[in-house]
Design a protein around this motif. Structure first.
Motif, PDB file in Angstrom:
ATOM      1  N   ALA A  95      23.244 123.984  74.029  1.00  0.00           N
ATOM      2  CA  ALA A  95      22.464 125.006  74.723  1.00  0.00           C
ATOM      3  C   ALA A  95      21.705 124.413  75.895  1.00  0.00           C
ATOM      4  CB  ALA A  95      21.501 125.658  73.747  1.00  0.00           C
ATOM      5  N   GLY A  96      21.711 125.120  77.022  1.00  0.00           N
ATOM      6  CA  GLY A  96      20.932 124.706  78.169  1.00  0.00           C
ATOM      7  C   GLY A  96      21.421 123.446  78.844  1.00  0.00           C
ATOM      8  N   THR A  97      22.738 123.314  78.997  1.00  0.00           N
ATOM      9  CA  THR A  97      23.270 122.119  79.644  1.00  0.00           C
ATOM     10  C   THR A  97      23.919 122.480  80.979  1.00  0.00           C
ATOM     11  OG1 THR A  97      25.403 122.327  78.523  1.00  0.00           O
ATOM     12  CG2 THR A  97      23.762 120.935  77.477  1.00  0.00           C
ATOM     13  N   VAL A  98      23.880 121.537  81.914  1.00  0.00           N
ATOM     14  CA  VAL A  98      24.688 121.617  83.123  1.00  0.00           C
ATOM     15  C   VAL A  98      25.374 120.267  83.256  1.00  0.00           C
ATOM     16  CG1 VAL A  98      23.382 123.423  84.316  1.00  0.00           C
ATOM     17  CG2 VAL A  98      22.734 121.062  84.660  1.00  0.00           C
ATOM     18  N   ILE A  99      26.693 120.291  83.157  1.00  0.00           N
ATOM     19  CA  ILE A  99      27.468 119.050  83.123  1.00  0.00           C
ATOM     20  C   ILE A  99      28.726 119.210  83.952  1.00  0.00           C
ATOM     21  CG2 ILE A  99      26.638 118.287  80.866  1.00  0.00           C
ATOM     22  CD1 ILE A  99      29.179 119.554  79.671  1.00  0.00           C
TER      23      ILE A  99
ATOM     24  N   GLU B 218      32.446 121.697  83.810  1.00  0.00           N
ATOM     25  CA  GLU B 218      32.249 123.078  83.380  1.00  0.00           C
ATOM     26  C   GLU B 218      32.165 123.948  84.635  1.00  0.00           C
ATOM     27  OE1 GLU B 218      28.795 125.503  81.080  1.00  0.00           O
ATOM     28  OE2 GLU B 218      29.271 123.540  80.253  1.00  0.00           O
ATOM     29  N   LYS B 219      32.445 125.241  84.510  1.00  0.00           N
ATOM     30  CA  LYS B 219      32.390 126.144  85.658  1.00  0.00           C
ATOM     31  C   LYS B 219      30.946 126.316  86.116  1.00  0.00           C
ATOM     32  CE  LYS B 219      36.498 128.729  84.457  1.00  0.00           C
ATOM     33  NZ  LYS B 219      37.053 130.003  84.046  1.00  0.00           N
ATOM     34  N   LYS B 220      30.718 126.092  87.413  1.00  0.00           N
ATOM     35  CA  LYS B 220      29.362 126.202  87.944  1.00  0.00           C
ATOM     36  C   LYS B 220      28.833 127.635  87.865  1.00  0.00           C
ATOM     37  CE  LYS B 220      27.931 124.439  91.737  1.00  0.00           C
ATOM     38  NZ  LYS B 220      27.825 123.891  93.089  1.00  0.00           N
ATOM     39  N   GLN B 221      29.702 128.619  87.943  1.00  0.00           N
ATOM     40  CA  GLN B 221      29.238 130.012  87.899  1.00  0.00           C
ATOM     41  C   GLN B 221      28.555 130.325  86.580  1.00  0.00           C
ATOM     42  OE1 GLN B 221      29.315 130.441  91.307  1.00  0.00           O
ATOM     43  NE2 GLN B 221      29.163 132.506  90.520  1.00  0.00           N
ATOM     44  N   SER B 222      29.128 129.856  85.451  1.00  0.00           N
ATOM     45  CA  SER B 222      28.502 130.117  84.153  1.00  0.00           C
ATOM     46  C   SER B 222      27.188 129.353  84.026  1.00  0.00           C
ATOM     47  CB  SER B 222      29.449 129.761  83.001  1.00  0.00           C
ATOM     48  OG  SER B 222      29.789 128.395  83.035  1.00  0.00           O
ATOM     49  N   GLU B 223      27.126 128.163  84.631  1.00  0.00           N
ATOM     50  CA  GLU B 223      25.869 127.416  84.625  1.00  0.00           C
ATOM     51  C   GLU B 223      24.811 128.138  85.444  1.00  0.00           C
ATOM     52  OE1 GLU B 223      27.607 122.879  84.149  1.00  0.00           O
ATOM     53  OE2 GLU B 223      27.004 123.577  86.132  1.00  0.00           O
ATOM     54  N   LYS B 224      25.205 128.642  86.607  1.00  0.00           N
ATOM     55  CA  LYS B 224      24.246 129.375  87.447  1.00  0.00           C
ATOM     56  C   LYS B 224      23.710 130.595  86.712  1.00  0.00           C
ATOM     57  CE  LYS B 224      25.739 128.069  92.065  1.00  0.00           C
ATOM     58  NZ  LYS B 224      26.120 128.559  93.394  1.00  0.00           N
TER      59      LYS B 224
ATOM     60  N   ARG C 153      23.310 130.906  83.451  1.00  0.00           N
ATOM     61  CA  ARG C 153      22.323 130.418  82.468  1.00  0.00           C
ATOM     62  C   ARG C 153      21.007 130.074  83.149  1.00  0.00           C
ATOM     63  NH1 ARG C 153      26.539 127.694  79.962  1.00  0.00           N
ATOM     64  NH2 ARG C 153      25.999 125.734  80.949  1.00  0.00           N
ATOM     65  N   LEU C 154      21.097 129.426  84.305  1.00  0.00           N
ATOM     66  CA  LEU C 154      19.885 129.059  85.035  1.00  0.00           C
ATOM     67  C   LEU C 154      19.127 130.299  85.500  1.00  0.00           C
ATOM     68  CD1 LEU C 154      21.275 126.056  87.113  1.00  0.00           C
ATOM     69  CD2 LEU C 154      19.696 125.945  85.173  1.00  0.00           C
TER      70      LEU C 154
END
Length: 186
Positions: free
Chosen positions: A73-77, A80-86, A88-89
């Motif tokens: 949970a709460g990772t940016v690595i 991984e797709k940046k869109q899904s990270e964005k 979450r952020l």
């Protein structure tokens, strides 16, 4: 680790935790951060008449840099797709676990990543971070975070420490780990 926990719960001073792999360094920094966030939430709730502790919308308070990830949970690595990270952020996080390269990418390109309230920066596995060549990324992260740190004049969140605490964890003390400490610790 017991000494590190006691110090990090009560003080806003930087720390270098050196101990062998598997000895509990992660808990030594994670427990104090969670405890401090719980205390901040209780303080905010009291300041607001019993309602409104910390939520996702309160913002980001801790960043844990690691050469590899093991918390989901709460990772940016990378990878991984940046869109899904964005996404979450955008929804909000209080603690973020990131690899250095991907965090630099988000600091430079994701407007919604607000690090102005980050008061804990952890560099986990400092020896591995240096072995894998992340020194320049870490320097850039520290510089960008210093530029964006909000000065606490009117505390937006009750109990928010005035300055950032940096914790460097490493299984070894090599020359490059000492250099990393010189870059990040005060």
């Amino acid at each position: 680790q017991a000494k590190a926990v006691a110090q990090l719960v009560k003080d806003d001073s930087d720390a270098f935790i050196q101990a062998e792999t598997g000895s509990g360094k992660t808990l030594a920094y994670l427990l104090p951060i969670v405890q401090r966030l719980v205390t901040m939430s209780e303080t905010a709730r009291k300041a607001n008449g019993g309602t409104g502790g910390l939520t996702r919308d309160s913002g980001l308070f801790a960043i844990i840099l690691a050469p590899t990830h093991w918390i989901v949970a709460g990772t940016v690595i990378g990878g991984e797709k940046k869109q899904s990270e964005k996404a979450r952020l955008r929804k909000g996080l209080n603690i973020l676990v990131a690899t250095p390269g991907r965090l630099v990418d988000h600091l430079e390109h994701t407007e919604r990543l607000d690090v102005s309230n980050v008061r804990w920066l952890v560099l986990d596995e400092g020896d591995r971070l240096m072995e894998l060549g992340f020194e320049n990324d870490i320097q850039k992260i520290v510089s960008l975070m210093n530029l964006r740190m909000r000065k606490v004049q009117q505390a937006p969140i009750p109990g928010l420490p005035e300055k950032r605490t940096t914790v460097l964890c490493s299984a070894t003390i090599k020359m490059d780990v000492e250099r990393l400490g010189n870059i990040t610790l005060k």
